[in-house]
Enzyme design. Structure first.
Site, mmCIF file in Angstrom:
data_model
loop_
_atom_site.group_PDB
_atom_site.id
_atom_site.type_symbol
_atom_site.label_atom_id
_atom_site.label_comp_id
_atom_site.label_asym_id
_atom_site.label_seq_id
_atom_site.Cartn_x
_atom_site.Cartn_y
_atom_site.Cartn_z
ATOM 1 N N LYS A 119 0.827 -1.217 0.000
ATOM 2 C CA LYS A 119 0.000 0.000 0.000
ATOM 3 C C LYS A 119 0.855 1.259 0.000
ATOM 4 C CE LYS A 119 -1.694 1.638 4.005
ATOM 5 N NZ LYS A 119 -1.465 3.055 4.296
ATOM 6 N N ASN A 120 1.853 1.292 0.890
ATOM 7 C CA ASN A 120 2.604 2.543 1.031
ATOM 8 C C ASN A 120 3.513 2.827 -0.160
ATOM 9 O OD1 ASN A 120 1.298 3.036 3.381
ATOM 10 N ND2 ASN A 120 2.974 2.412 4.729
ATOM 11 N N ARG A 151 -3.437 9.988 4.427
ATOM 12 C CA ARG A 151 -2.283 10.811 4.734
ATOM 13 C C ARG A 151 -1.423 11.030 3.486
ATOM 14 N NH1 ARG A 151 0.130 13.318 8.355
ATOM 15 N NH2 ARG A 151 2.385 13.374 8.394
ATOM 16 N N CYS A 200 -4.147 7.871 9.802
ATOM 17 C CA CYS A 200 -4.354 7.259 11.103
ATOM 18 C C CYS A 200 -4.089 8.234 12.241
ATOM 19 C CB CYS A 200 -3.425 6.061 11.256
ATOM 20 S SG CYS A 200 -4.149 4.576 10.594
ATOM 21 N N ARG A 251 1.266 14.485 13.472
ATOM 22 C CA ARG A 251 2.100 14.056 12.348
ATOM 23 C C ARG A 251 2.480 15.281 11.529
ATOM 24 N NH1 ARG A 251 -0.404 8.328 10.448
ATOM 25 N NH2 ARG A 251 1.531 8.194 9.300
ATOM 26 N N PRO A 252 3.516 15.989 11.982
ATOM 27 C CA PRO A 252 3.909 17.222 11.307
ATOM 28 C C PRO A 252 4.459 16.961 9.912
ATOM 29 C CG PRO A 252 5.391 16.731 13.150
ATOM 30 C CD PRO A 252 4.374 15.653 13.118
ATOM 31 N N ILE A 253 4.471 18.023 9.078
ATOM 32 C CA ILE A 253 5.030 17.883 7.728
ATOM 33 C C ILE A 253 6.143 18.904 7.507
ATOM 34 C CG2 ILE A 253 2.997 16.847 6.626
ATOM 35 C CD1 ILE A 253 2.369 19.744 5.647
ATOM 36 N N ASP A 254 6.721 19.363 8.639
ATOM 37 C CA ASP A 254 7.746 20.413 8.535
ATOM 38 C C ASP A 254 8.929 20.011 7.644
ATOM 39 O OD1 ASP A 254 7.953 18.630 10.877
ATOM 40 O OD2 ASP A 254 9.905 19.575 11.137
ATOM 41 N N GLN A 255 9.290 18.730 7.651
ATOM 42 C CA GLN A 255 10.450 18.296 6.843
ATOM 43 C C GLN A 255 10.133 18.335 5.345
ATOM 44 O OE1 GLN A 255 13.501 17.707 8.496
ATOM 45 N NE2 GLN A 255 12.162 18.585 10.050
ATOM 46 N N ASP A 279 4.606 -0.049 12.198
ATOM 47 C CA ASP A 279 3.319 -0.566 11.711
ATOM 48 C C ASP A 279 3.075 -2.018 12.132
ATOM 49 O OD1 ASP A 279 2.775 1.855 10.596
ATOM 50 O OD2 ASP A 279 2.908 1.223 8.508
ATOM 51 N N ILE A 303 8.634 5.801 17.119
ATOM 52 C CA ILE A 303 8.343 6.612 15.930
ATOM 53 C C ILE A 303 7.160 7.549 16.168
ATOM 54 C CG2 ILE A 303 7.889 6.576 13.433
ATOM 55 C CD1 ILE A 303 10.446 5.049 14.048
ATOM 56 N N ARG A 341 -8.718 0.245 5.020
ATOM 57 C CA ARG A 341 -7.810 1.226 4.388
ATOM 58 C C ARG A 341 -6.574 0.529 3.825
ATOM 59 N NH1 ARG A 341 -5.462 5.382 8.062
ATOM 60 N NH2 ARG A 341 -4.148 5.312 6.240
HETATM 61 C C1 UD1 Z 1 4.737 6.319 6.738
HETATM 62 C C2 UD1 Z 1 3.735 5.225 6.536
HETATM 63 C C3 UD1 Z 1 3.222 4.717 7.864
HETATM 64 C C4 UD1 Z 1 4.385 4.326 8.765
HETATM 65 C C5 UD1 Z 1 5.429 5.423 8.849
HETATM 66 C C6 UD1 Z 1 6.694 4.995 9.578
HETATM 67 C C7 UD1 Z 1 2.751 5.829 4.424
HETATM 68 C C8 UD1 Z 1 1.557 6.325 3.698
HETATM 69 N N1 UD1 Z 1 2.641 5.757 5.756
HETATM 70 O O1 UD1 Z 1 4.059 7.375 7.402
HETATM 71 O O2 UD1 Z 1 2.388 3.599 7.608
HETATM 72 O O3 UD1 Z 1 3.874 4.093 10.063
HETATM 73 O O4 UD1 Z 1 5.817 5.835 7.525
HETATM 74 O O5 UD1 Z 1 7.249 3.887 8.951
HETATM 75 O O6 UD1 Z 1 3.754 5.461 3.834
HETATM 76 N N2 UD1 Z 1 7.921 13.652 11.126
HETATM 77 C C9 UD1 Z 1 8.118 14.976 11.451
HETATM 78 N N3 UD1 Z 1 8.084 15.903 10.461
HETATM 79 C C10 UD1 Z 1 7.857 15.585 9.157
HETATM 80 C C11 UD1 Z 1 7.641 14.223 8.829
HETATM 81 C C12 UD1 Z 1 7.680 13.279 9.838
HETATM 82 O O7 UD1 Z 1 8.316 15.311 12.623
HETATM 83 O O8 UD1 Z 1 7.836 16.478 8.303
HETATM 84 C C13 UD1 Z 1 7.977 12.610 12.191
HETATM 85 C C14 UD1 Z 1 6.638 11.919 12.408
HETATM 86 O O9 UD1 Z 1 5.817 12.640 13.296
HETATM 87 C C15 UD1 Z 1 7.072 10.577 12.967
HETATM 88 C C16 UD1 Z 1 8.386 10.308 12.209
HETATM 89 O O10 UD1 Z 1 8.838 11.571 11.735
HETATM 90 O O11 UD1 Z 1 7.351 10.700 14.334
HETATM 91 C C17 UD1 Z 1 8.260 9.347 11.040
HETATM 92 O O12 UD1 Z 1 7.210 9.785 10.189
HETATM 93 P P1 UD1 Z 1 7.144 9.358 8.663
HETATM 94 O O13 UD1 Z 1 8.155 8.319 8.374
HETATM 95 O O14 UD1 Z 1 7.143 10.580 7.830
HETATM 96 O O15 UD1 Z 1 5.724 8.689 8.573
HETATM 97 P P2 UD1 Z 1 4.699 8.829 7.401
HETATM 98 O O16 UD1 Z 1 5.386 9.038 6.107
HETATM 99 O O17 UD1 Z 1 3.637 9.756 7.827
#
Ligand code: UD1
Length: 432
Positions: free
Chosen positions: A22-23, A93, A117, A122-126, A307, A329, A399
């Protein structure tokens, strides 16, 4: 509302075919819009997240032909808008991958802020930091939840991720693949699905090196072209069935998998007393006696996947002695433990750690799936429990798991999807 009704006690036995990841599919679907030529994608899992993603793509003019249940042709030539909104998009997401893809192709993207989920903030700052570095100076969240990113020109950049993030790694590959010059992503995620998206982009003519290591180098190309591609098997679906075998003291062979991607999962199963047999594209899990306790901490790949954390917690809840599960995580990924306690588990959660005193058995109860993976884990608990369990909110499970109940039934599980009390009664009469 649909529910699963489950009678526990049957060991799972037999073979199960694992679907496409899926991912990986979500990243690849977004990437497929980046060429004006037709792309053929095989092994697309038929789950709710991929359906929503395709709906979002169609809403901006992408043409998708469904060749069969798991094969599609995508054409992004007639994309008429770079704005993806609508409430439905909040359900997944990975909608944020459309930002990277549209920014990379058109230098302009606006997408409603993602949901997905509920397992912590779940920030997107990066992602935003990376888009800015590539030239989208305005990248940010505006007006009640749109992510926007616009650039006159995208130029390769050297981007250090502050933490290992799958989402930002994939999104920045998408955004930079046609940028001028070289982009370097440091501290990149190494998950199999990151590698799969990079392989797919390379098949479309991209120049990405190092995916699967923590430094990814991307040399921008002028354009991407059509291709044919098969998505890798789903590591987490496979791992879920492997743990279902362990918890029900069963004997299950997961087929169509890449055993290398399952190593951290297999290693833990061996530690807790299961036998594992690997072949080229299958892994067999045999569990006989009671499971042994262990400690586990979730980590980025190749560590034990977050996961799979609820599934291993469910298994350790029935193991001998005390086990400790540490979630490193996501900050809020133990919410399902309350449901498990209602089934008889003895688990204490202290911030990011679950301390588990193994019990002899779970007992069936009326429970609710709080999110995708925890929902699947609670189904596994129900398969091993005494008596009947009903699981509400199975839309979360759907999902990410295709035909979950059918696949489990084929392994001997007593599970049925129902939407009224009469069907529950019928199920109980049938299974006794
Ligand atoms: C993806 C997977 C999810 C899995 C996760 C970790 C998809 C659609 N989802 O989620 O199933 O549980 O990887 O393997 O592929 N973070 C920040 N800032 C950012 C981005 C991330 O602080 O800009 C933090 C997150 O809050 C978290 C960590 O980094 O603590 C890892 O997140 P990330 O690997 O980005 O998870 P997703 O891509 O959302």
């Amino acid at each position: 509302m649909e529910q699963y009704v489950i009678k526990g006690g049957a060991p799972l036995v037999g073979d199960v075919e694992i679907g496409g990841a899926k991912n990986a599919a979500l990243g690849i679907l977004a990437a497929s819009t980046m060429t004006d030529e037709t792309v053929l994608i095989e092994n697309v899992p038929d789950v709710r997240d991929t359906k929503v993603m395709m709906q979002a793509m169609e809403s901006i003019g992408v043409i998708i032909d469904h060749i069969d249940r798991h094969t599609i042709k995508v054409n992004g030539r007639n994309i008429r808008s770079q704005i993806v909104d609508g409430d439905y998009i909040k359900r997944i997401r990975a909608s944020y991958y459309l930002i990277g893809a549209l920014l990379g192709k058109y230098k302009s993207a606006e997408v409603t802020l993602p949901g997905g989920c509920n397992i912590g903030t779940r920030p997107i700052d990066q992602h935003l930091k990376g888009f800015k570095a590539l030239g989208a100076k305005d990248a940010g969240v505006v007006g009640g939840g749109m992510i926007v990113a616009h650039a006159d020109h995208l130029k390769g950049a050297h981007i250090y991720l502050d933490m290992v993030t799958v989402g930002a790694t994939i999104n920045l590959m998408l955004a930079s693949v046609m940028a001028e010059g070289q982009t370097i992503i440091e501290n990149a995620a190494k998950e199999p699905h990151v590698v799969d998206v990079a392989n797919f982009l390379n098949c479309m003519g991209a120049n990405i090196k190092g995916a699967g290591t923590d430094v990814i180098r991307i040399k921008g190309v002028e354009r991407l072209h059509g291709t044919e591609y098969t998505i890798i098997p789903d590591q987490i679906e496979a791992g879920t069935f492997m743990f279902a075998a362990a918890v029900t003291k069963g004997d299950v062979t997961v087929r169509n998998v890449i055993p290398k991607h399952l190593e951290s999962i297999s290693a833990k199963l061996i530690e807790i007393g299961c036998e594992i047999e690997e072949s080229d594209d299958a892994v067999r899990v045999v569990a006989t006696g009671r499971l042994d306790h262990t400690h586990v901490k979730t980590l980025p790949y190749p560590g034990f996947p977050t996961d799979m954390q609820p599934q291993i917690t469910v298994a350790l809840g029935l193991a001998t002695g005390t086990s400790i599960v540490t979630e490193s995580i996501f900050e809020n990924r133990f919410k399902y433990v309350d449901e498990l306690i209602r089934m008889g588990a003895n688990i204490k959660v202290e911030s990011s750690t679950a301390i588990i005193e193994g019990v002899d058995k779970y007992t069936g109860a009326g429970i609710t799936a709080p999110d995708l993976r925890a929902g699947a884990a609670l189904v596994i608990a129900a398969l091993a429990a005494d008596g009947y369990t009903t699981v509400d909110d199975i839309r979360y499970i759907e999902r990410g798991y295709e035909d979950f109940d059918t696949k489990l039934r084929n392994l001997g599980a007593m599970i049925e999807k129902v939407d009224n009390d009469r069907d529950i009664q019928k199920f109980k009469l049938r299974v006794g």
